[in-house]
Every structure is written in structure tokens, then in C-alpha cells.
Design an enzyme around this catalytic site. Sequence first.
Site, PDB file in Angstrom:
ATOM      1  CB  CYS A   1      56.529 -52.766  60.175  1.00 29.24           C
ATOM      2  SG  CYS A   1      56.339 -50.460  60.840  1.00 29.24           S
TER       3      CYS A   1
ATOM      4  CG  HIS B   1      60.699 -51.088  57.780  1.00 27.78           C
ATOM      5  ND1 HIS B   1      59.917 -51.214  56.776  1.00 27.78           N
ATOM      6  CD2 HIS B   1      60.393 -50.373  58.783  1.00 27.78           C
ATOM      7  CE1 HIS B   1      59.053 -50.648  57.383  1.00 27.78           C
ATOM      8  NE2 HIS B   1      59.512 -50.294  58.240  1.00 27.78           N
TER       9      HIS B   1
ATOM     10  CD  GLU C   1      62.465 -53.865  54.776  1.00 22.99           C
ATOM     11  OE1 GLU C   1      61.672 -52.623  54.825  1.00 22.99           O
ATOM     12  OE2 GLU C   1      62.545 -54.585  55.659  1.00 22.99           O
TER      13      GLU C   1
END
EC number: 6.3.4.2
Length: 537
Positions: A384, A509, A511
Amino acid sequence: MDVLTKYIIITGGVVSSIGKGITSASIGRILRSYGLKVGAIKIDPYLNWDSGTLNPYQHGEVFVTYDGMECDLDLGHYERFLDVELPGVSNITTGKVYQSVIEKEREGEFLGACVQIIPHITDEIKSMIRKTAGINDYDIILIELGGTVGDIESQPFLEALRQLRNEEGHDNVMFVHVTFIPYLNAAGEFKTKPTQHSTKELRSTGINPDMIVCRSQDPIDEDLKRKIAHFCDVDPNAVVNAPDASSIYEVPLTLDKENVGNFIANRIQLDVDTKSADLDEWKATVKSLQKKDPIVTIAIIGKYIELEDSYISIRESLLHAAAQIGVKLNLKYISSDVDDLDQEELKELDGILIPGGFGERGVEGKLDAVEYSIVNDVPIFGICLGMHSMVIQFARRNKMKNANSTEFDKDIQYPVIDLMEKQKEIKQMGGTMRLGSYDCKLIKDTKAYLSYNEDIIKERHRHRYEFNNEFRDELQEAGLVISGTSPDDFLVEIVELPDHPWFLGCQFHPEFKSRPNNAHPLFVSFMEAASNYSKNK
């Protein structure tokens, strides 16, 4: 076909941050091993509508669901442990409850009645819980109530949960109370009085816990368990000890040894064979996380490093990737909010990760980290704002000396990162970003494509600013590779440098989708590159 959903409600006492989320997720993992379909709800008693505008220093990271809800970080624990994707309605807040009730009142739904906490607020809470349970026909819904029993803001939720038990029936709802057993060095013993008082506080609301999970620094003995059972009026088998563990992923195995699954199955009449539980894959994952060498050193370079929970999903994703490729992660946190990054500290690194974030503070430190990576061929992963930093620094190195993002400078000569057009007229802070899961098209023969080995992927987003297409051709001519875009080729999702060992930034993202037993492909590729760098130093 609708199924009868059973509910396990987890409350906390004595102190906050006691581990209710990990306890809930661990119970869910055990129940999943019986072949049950398990969902989860996190109730946050704060008045915020969602977690989107909360300061990471106070609340940790903001987790984003596939359907775009900004949630409490415990939703991340649930998804990782249960290996599911939860809908945004799995996070209930006081703000959501009250807003819904007020909207109904304004629409005349209550027919002129005086709107009150009971029954209107409590009915809305129960309605939200049941709505979530019905989305995927869950066999079990775990409901974690944030905060500590006795908090004023929790009282309407406790009353609603008490009513839920009565309405759904004794065999379909159970309460698990998580407490803390302190050890007093001066006295040389554990003290159960805080747990007794906390349980008494819970019982004063009309709720008797069916199980008490005792958190402690070290294991407690059977005599202490019997004492707690006696004074808290629960079955001796219902007192469970969860001492501190070296990894959160050990907790399901700890609770399994304490026969938590068996007790729950008997208490709420689950039609399962608890002897058939399959935790072998989980045990293998825990074992792989315990590897001691070779060591790979990665730094997260961000501005919220004082609270590690600010980057909890990234930390866990790095751990998952390290375990999958067979190395031990040595994770460092380096503040980007400095005039100059410590070059000697950077030399110790095998890889650099620049996480997302908002605002100008700390950005120059992130740009310094990008420059260090380019000059020294250190693997770097930008997420990001991390990707924005990579694009900005690359542009500055290639005839755009004043390149920047309009987030930090509105009148810059080279705004290589700019606000999305649809966002320019929006003044509110919450819920105004590009949120949730979007498709991304990958370009063949790039690091991104080789990581996923797929043409189209789905990843979760949380941002307002994008790669500015006005500079797309110029940056590509300078050597930047755009390896992932939106399916219509309009939005830039992933950038790379082909002549670098591993230089990749993504707008999304990743993750949020990593799992302990299924590490995210980008994190795995990054960790492999860092491991190779470590070997060749």
C-alpha cells in the site's frame, strides 16, 4: 438448508488484553477439527461505527474483510485459525447497534414507543448475532465480547447475551469466561481471588460461566483448579489452564490437552466424535514455526512500531512464510519517523518490508529504505503506502526529482501517486476508501505471476490514493514493470524492478489472506529471496 446454530460466548475478566481473541480462535480451531462449520463474531462496545478511524497506537491494526468492513484485529485471528473468510457483519459495535435502532425509530418502526435499552437495543444485538449466524449456516458461532466484565459499556451486550441463552435454550448456548491468575513473588503463590471476583461480577448479570479459562504466566496445578471450581461454582473439569506459550499457534494444542473440545461437545450436545479430531496439520505447522535455523532477518520499517499489534497481520504472514520455506524469522521493527535511517542497522537485514499507513510522518524514512534497497540489492516488499514509497523513490531517481504523492504535497510537480477521482469530493474519514476484495490481472513472466502462478487473483484493499496513470508510460520507459493491474488495465496494482533480486510493491494488503498452514505466495517469494540474500552475503 438452515441448520441449528449453537453459540459459545467468550467474556473476559480481571484485566484487558488477556487473550480472549486467541482463546476464542483456538476453541474454534478445535471444533473445526471435528468437521464442524465454525464462524465468529467480535463485539466491540465502543461507540465508533467501525475500527477504520481508530489510532493504531490505541487499538492495533485495522483488519479488512473480503466485503470491505474495517474491523477489529481479532477478526484476523479468527480467519487465520479457522481458515475461513468472515463477512463484515462479524464485527458488531455499539455504534452500529445504536445507529440501526435510531434509523428504525426515525422510520416509525417502533410505532411511537419509547425506545429503550431493553428491549430495543438488546433485541437489535440479538438480531445482528442471528443474522451473522444465518449467512453461512454455521454449526457453531463463537461470540467474543470485548472489554472486561464490569465495564459500563458492556452491560447492554451482557444482557442481550443472557437473553440469547434463554431464547436459544440451555443446550445451544454456553459461556466461557477468560480470567487471569496472577503470581505474587512476595507470597510465592498464585492468587485466585481476582478470578473469584470477576466470576461473581459476571454472575451478578444473570450469567453463570460454564467454563473458566485461566490465563497464567506459568502452569497452575490441579489443587488450584479445584479451588477455582469450588469458589466459582463450576465443574472441576471446566477449569482450564492456558499458560503463556512461545507461539499463539500452540494455544489450540494446549486447550486440546485440557479436553476443552470434549467438555464443549458434552455441554452443548454436539453430535460429533471427538476422538476423530484431526489436529495433525496444525501440530506440523506449530513444529515448523519452532525451527531455530537458518535465521533470516527482516525489518518492518514503519511509524507505529511502538505497538507491534499495529502490524500484527504482517508479522504473522512473515512467520507463516518463514515456516513454509524452513527458516527462522528474526523480525526487527525500525522507526521510519527519523531524520536518517541507521545505515549500520540496515546492513544487518536480509529483507525490508514497508507497510501501509496514512499521513506524511515517517515517509522520508521509508523512501530512504527504498533507496538503500535499490543501491544494495536488498529484497524489499512494499504494501500500500509501501508501494507508493517505492514508486516515488524510483521516480526521483529517474528525472523526477520532486516526485511525491498528493497525500503529502498537493502542488507537487510530479504527483506520481494521486487521490482516486471518486474520492476527491469526500470529506468524511470513515468508510470512504477502496475497501475489500478486488480482482487483479497478473502479467506473465513477472515475480508476481511466478509467485501466484495464476492469471487473476483476488486481494483486499484499504486505501484512497493510487498510482497516477499520467506518469505510467514514463516510469515504464525508465524500467519500472507494472506486473499487476485491475482487469480493465486501468488501476496499477503491482510494480516491480526486473533487474533487482526482489523489488515488489502491491497496492493491496496480502497479509489479510495469509494462513499458518497456507502462507501467502507473495510473502513466501519475498522470504525465499531474503533467505537467498542471507546465504550470499
